[in-house]
Each structure stands twice: as C-alpha cells, then as structure tokens.
Design a protein around this motif. Structure first.
Motif, PDB file in Angstrom:
ATOM      1  N   GLY A 115       0.995  -1.189   0.077  1.00 32.03           N
ATOM      2  CA  GLY A 115       0.010  -0.174  -0.046  1.00 32.03           C
ATOM      3  C   GLY A 115       0.807   1.271  -0.017  1.00 32.03           C
ATOM      4  N   ARG A 116       0.224   2.241  -0.332  1.00 32.06           N
ATOM      5  CA  ARG A 116       0.876   3.425  -0.224  1.00 32.06           C
ATOM      6  C   ARG A 116       0.591   4.193   0.964  1.00 32.06           C
ATOM      7  N   GLU A 117       1.641   4.927   1.689  1.00 34.04           N
ATOM      8  CA  GLU A 117       1.174   5.287   3.106  1.00 34.04           C
ATOM      9  C   GLU A 117       2.131   6.565   3.090  1.00 34.04           C
ATOM     10  N   ALA A 118       1.941   7.366   4.189  1.00 32.71           N
ATOM     11  CA  ALA A 118       2.848   8.370   4.678  1.00 32.71           C
ATOM     12  C   ALA A 118       3.538   8.131   5.823  1.00 32.71           C
ATOM     13  N   VAL A 119       4.831   8.208   5.999  1.00 31.58           N
ATOM     14  CA  VAL A 119       5.830   7.912   7.159  1.00 31.58           C
ATOM     15  C   VAL A 119       5.636   9.071   7.994  1.00 31.58           C
ATOM     16  N   VAL A 120       5.371   8.803   9.342  1.00 30.19           N
ATOM     17  CA  VAL A 120       5.410  10.097  10.259  1.00 30.19           C
ATOM     18  C   VAL A 120       5.985   9.783  11.510  1.00 30.19           C
ATOM     19  N   ILE A 121       7.050  10.785  11.644  1.00 26.02           N
ATOM     20  CA  ILE A 121       8.090  10.758  12.943  1.00 26.02           C
ATOM     21  C   ILE A 121       7.933  11.782  13.697  1.00 26.02           C
ATOM     22  N   PHE A 122       7.721  11.710  15.005  1.00 29.28           N
ATOM     23  CA  PHE A 122       7.069  12.465  16.073  1.00 29.28           C
ATOM     24  C   PHE A 122       8.528  12.781  16.749  1.00 29.28           C
ATOM     25  N   LYS A 123       8.658  13.950  17.134  1.00 31.49           N
ATOM     26  CA  LYS A 123       9.989  14.318  18.345  1.00 31.49           C
ATOM     27  C   LYS A 123       9.314  14.428  19.392  1.00 31.49           C
ATOM     28  N   THR A 124       9.700  13.939  20.384  1.00 33.31           N
ATOM     29  CA  THR A 124       9.176  14.164  21.964  1.00 33.31           C
ATOM     30  C   THR A 124      10.122  13.828  23.038  1.00 33.31           C
ATOM     31  N   ARG A 125       9.713  13.715  24.283  1.00 31.45           N
ATOM     32  CA  ARG A 125      10.599  13.333  25.446  1.00 31.45           C
ATOM     33  C   ARG A 125       9.992  11.919  25.968  1.00 31.45           C
ATOM     34  N   THR A 126      10.772  11.339  26.906  1.00 31.50           N
ATOM     35  CA  THR A 126      10.361   9.897  27.351  1.00 31.50           C
ATOM     36  C   THR A 126       9.201  10.266  28.197  1.00 31.50           C
ATOM     37  N   GLY A 127       9.217  11.202  28.955  1.00 26.03           N
ATOM     38  CA  GLY A 127       8.058  11.556  29.609  1.00 26.03           C
ATOM     39  C   GLY A 127       6.746  11.547  28.969  1.00 26.03           C
ATOM     40  N   ARG A 128       6.624  11.856  27.700  1.00 23.43           N
ATOM     41  CA  ARG A 128       5.422  11.994  26.810  1.00 23.43           C
ATOM     42  C   ARG A 128       5.178  10.850  26.330  1.00 23.43           C
ATOM     43  N   ARG A 129       5.870   9.777  26.391  1.00 21.25           N
ATOM     44  CA  ARG A 129       5.992   8.561  25.370  1.00 21.25           C
ATOM     45  C   ARG A 129       4.591   7.901  25.314  1.00 21.25           C
ATOM     46  N   ASP A 130       4.431   7.350  26.725  1.00 19.34           N
ATOM     47  CA  ASP A 130       3.077   6.668  26.804  1.00 19.34           C
ATOM     48  C   ASP A 130       1.903   7.368  26.236  1.00 19.34           C
ATOM     49  N   GLU A 131       1.557   8.810  26.758  1.00 11.29           N
ATOM     50  CA  GLU A 131       0.577   9.650  26.350  1.00 11.29           C
ATOM     51  C   GLU A 131       0.604   9.895  25.047  1.00 11.29           C
ATOM     52  N   LEU A 132       1.462   9.756  24.397  1.00  9.36           N
ATOM     53  CA  LEU A 132       1.779  10.012  22.833  1.00  9.36           C
ATOM     54  C   LEU A 132       1.232   8.826  22.367  1.00  9.36           C
ATOM     55  N   VAL A 133       1.791   7.499  22.615  1.00  7.68           N
ATOM     56  CA  VAL A 133       1.198   6.188  21.821  1.00  7.68           C
ATOM     57  C   VAL A 133      -0.003   6.262  21.909  1.00  7.68           C
ATOM     58  N   THR A 134      -0.656   6.272  23.214  1.00  5.20           N
ATOM     59  CA  THR A 134      -2.066   6.271  23.546  1.00  5.20           C
ATOM     60  C   THR A 134      -2.897   6.931  22.627  1.00  5.20           C
ATOM     61  N   ALA A 135      -2.508   8.269  22.727  1.00  4.00           N
ATOM     62  CA  ALA A 135      -3.302   9.428  21.720  1.00  4.00           C
ATOM     63  C   ALA A 135      -3.255   8.963  20.505  1.00  4.00           C
ATOM     64  N   LEU A 136      -2.071   8.593  20.109  1.00  5.99           N
ATOM     65  CA  LEU A 136      -1.619   8.280  18.566  1.00  5.99           C
ATOM     66  C   LEU A 136      -2.589   7.115  18.250  1.00  5.99           C
ATOM     67  N   ARG A 137      -2.717   6.101  19.126  1.00  5.36           N
ATOM     68  CA  ARG A 137      -3.659   4.764  18.811  1.00  5.36           C
ATOM     69  C   ARG A 137      -4.986   5.373  18.712  1.00  5.36           C
ATOM     70  N   ALA A 138      -5.273   6.278  19.429  1.00  2.00           N
ATOM     71  CA  ALA A 138      -6.943   6.683  19.487  1.00  2.00           C
ATOM     72  C   ALA A 138      -7.203   7.808  18.297  1.00  2.00           C
ATOM     73  N   VAL A 139      -6.485   8.371  17.708  1.00  2.00           N
ATOM     74  CA  VAL A 139      -6.791   9.125  16.571  1.00  2.00           C
ATOM     75  C   VAL A 139      -6.198   8.597  15.131  1.00  2.00           C
ATOM     76  N   HIS A 140      -5.481   7.364  15.458  1.00  2.00           N
ATOM     77  CA  HIS A 140      -5.041   6.751  14.198  1.00  2.00           C
ATOM     78  C   HIS A 140      -6.397   5.902  13.373  1.00  2.00           C
TER      79      HIS A 140
END
Lengths: 105, 105, 105
Positions: free
Chosen positions: C52-77
């Motif tokens: 399939g054709r997709e877009a690569v997406v790279i987030f720049k963040t901090r370790t303290g936001r890792r779990d929140e980001l992954v949870t939120a990413l899964r929710a909006v994905h």
C-alpha cells in the motif's frame, strides 16, 4: 573504538540540503547523506503551531565525528536553531568499515 | 527474548526495493518494509564525492532475524556493498506482537 | 530527567497524518512531526503479503510523554493496529531544550 551513528535533521529544501551535504562529506564529517524532499513539518514554535515543507536529511557518520558534525551543521544551516537528533545505529561490517574509512582524519 | 529492530538501507530505485521487500517479507525475515522513493544521496566513494537518486528502505524486524536479514539483504541487493544500518527500536505491545508473529519460524 | 525520543509510525495518507500531527502537537505530546508522503509499504498480514501507499510520520518528543503520545496516537489513528516504533534519539542542547519546552505541561 568509534561506533557508527545517524544524525537526523531537516532543511528548508533539497538544494540547500544537498549543498550542505557536499560540504560536510568533503570535510569528512559524514560518509554519506540521504536527503528526502517533500516532507511536511508540523511543529510548535513559541506557543503557535506552524507548518512548512522541508527536506529530511540523514547523515551517516561515527561517534568520533559527532560533535564536529553537529557544530559544522549548525554553522552551515540556514535556521538559527536547526533541530538535530542523533541516533545510535549499528552497521554491518562492510558498512562500518566504509564509514570509518571515509570519516578518518 | 527478542527485541524489535529497524534496519535502514537504500536501493537504486523503488521497483528493485519493492521486489527485495516482497522476497524478504515472504521469507519472514521482516514483518514490514517501508520504501521511500526520490531520495538524493551524497556520499564519499574512494576519495570522490558522488551523488545519486535512490530509495530509502526501512525493514521492521526482530533481533533474532537480524543476521539472517542482513545476509539475505546483501545477497538480493544490486550493490556490491549496500550500506546497512541497524537501529534498536522499541515498539508498543500490539506492534511488537505483530512483528514477532510475522517473523516467527 | 527526560530524554528526547523519535516515534515512528505510518498513516494512510499525508492529510490524515497532518491532521493527527496538529492535534498531538496542540496537546503538547510532541514538539514536532515530520510527515513523508509517497512511501510504499510491503507487509505481512495474517499470512498474506500486502502492499500500500502510505505516509511515514515521525514525532519528536520526550520520554515523559511517550506513553501518552502512543495512547493518543492509537486513539486518533484510522488503523485498528497502527505500527508504532520508538527510537531513543539524543539531541543537541538547543534541540533538547526546545523539545522539553514545547512538551512541558
């Protein structure tokens, strides 16, 4: 003993990125640079969300050249504060030998 | 216990990269391959600075498949010395489970 | 003390990726997101090889936001199981300060 590294940054466009890449490879601060044009960047800047089209630029180098490369990259970069991230990346033997050879003094 | 990995290399073009990707995923050496066309490479080669258009190719796999994948990648690759870099990359639970399942024997 | 991180995932296309990027940067879960369109993905899915054709997406963040980001990413994905990989990535001082500032509470 030095290890191999990837240094990840972005440039406003492919031409400026390629110019910087030639300069830094010529100075043996990286063995190779991969420039990926057409990236869309979304980022926070002083409380605002900004967007722009950029090129991703990935340098392949060694730990011993890291600080020199980052300093030189900042000096040639058109941004006042380029975003520079450094990733430890192992390499297979042939790749490691090539990177070490092309970034030796 | 195996960990998840990213293996980063480049191919002369997207078609060759996709062919290799299918082969190596079929042989369960990677769960997924991302091919990014249109990359401009600037690199040192025997004292000269060379340039070329390539595709970035990123394999998602596990540590237990690393050596097999690198060996197989070198065998199918059109370059005599492909540049192969290996990045430790954690994964969230669902991603890790999928990678392990799709690269199991 | 928090460290800087790259979170790597893919989206079906650039528009959906940019929408998610704005949302997650607005919520201070990442300082910056790089979206690379036009990627070709080859992957194993329940015994079949899919493309399939997709877009690569790279987030720049901090370790303290890792779990929140992954949870939120899964929710909006839009995917049920987005592939999410997390890379430790050091940053030069200015970059680190910026990431910490833009992802602070």
């Amino acid at each position: 003993m030095d290890k191999t590294l990837l240094v990840y940054t972005t440039f406003p466009d492919e031409r400026l990125a390629a110019d910087a890449a030639r300069e830094l490879v010529r100075r043996r601060l990286a063995a190779c640079v991969n420039v990926i044009p057409g990236m869309q960047s979304v980022y926070a800047w002083h409380g605002e969300i900004e967007e722009g089209r950029e090129a991703v630029v990935i340098f392949k180098t060694r730990t011993g050249r890291r600080d020199e490369l980052v300093t030189a990259l900042r000096a040639v970069h058109p941004y006042e504060t380029p975003v520079v991230m450094i990733l430890e990346a192992a390499a297979d033997d042939a790749t490691a030998a090539w990177i070490m050879r092309e970034t030796a003094d």
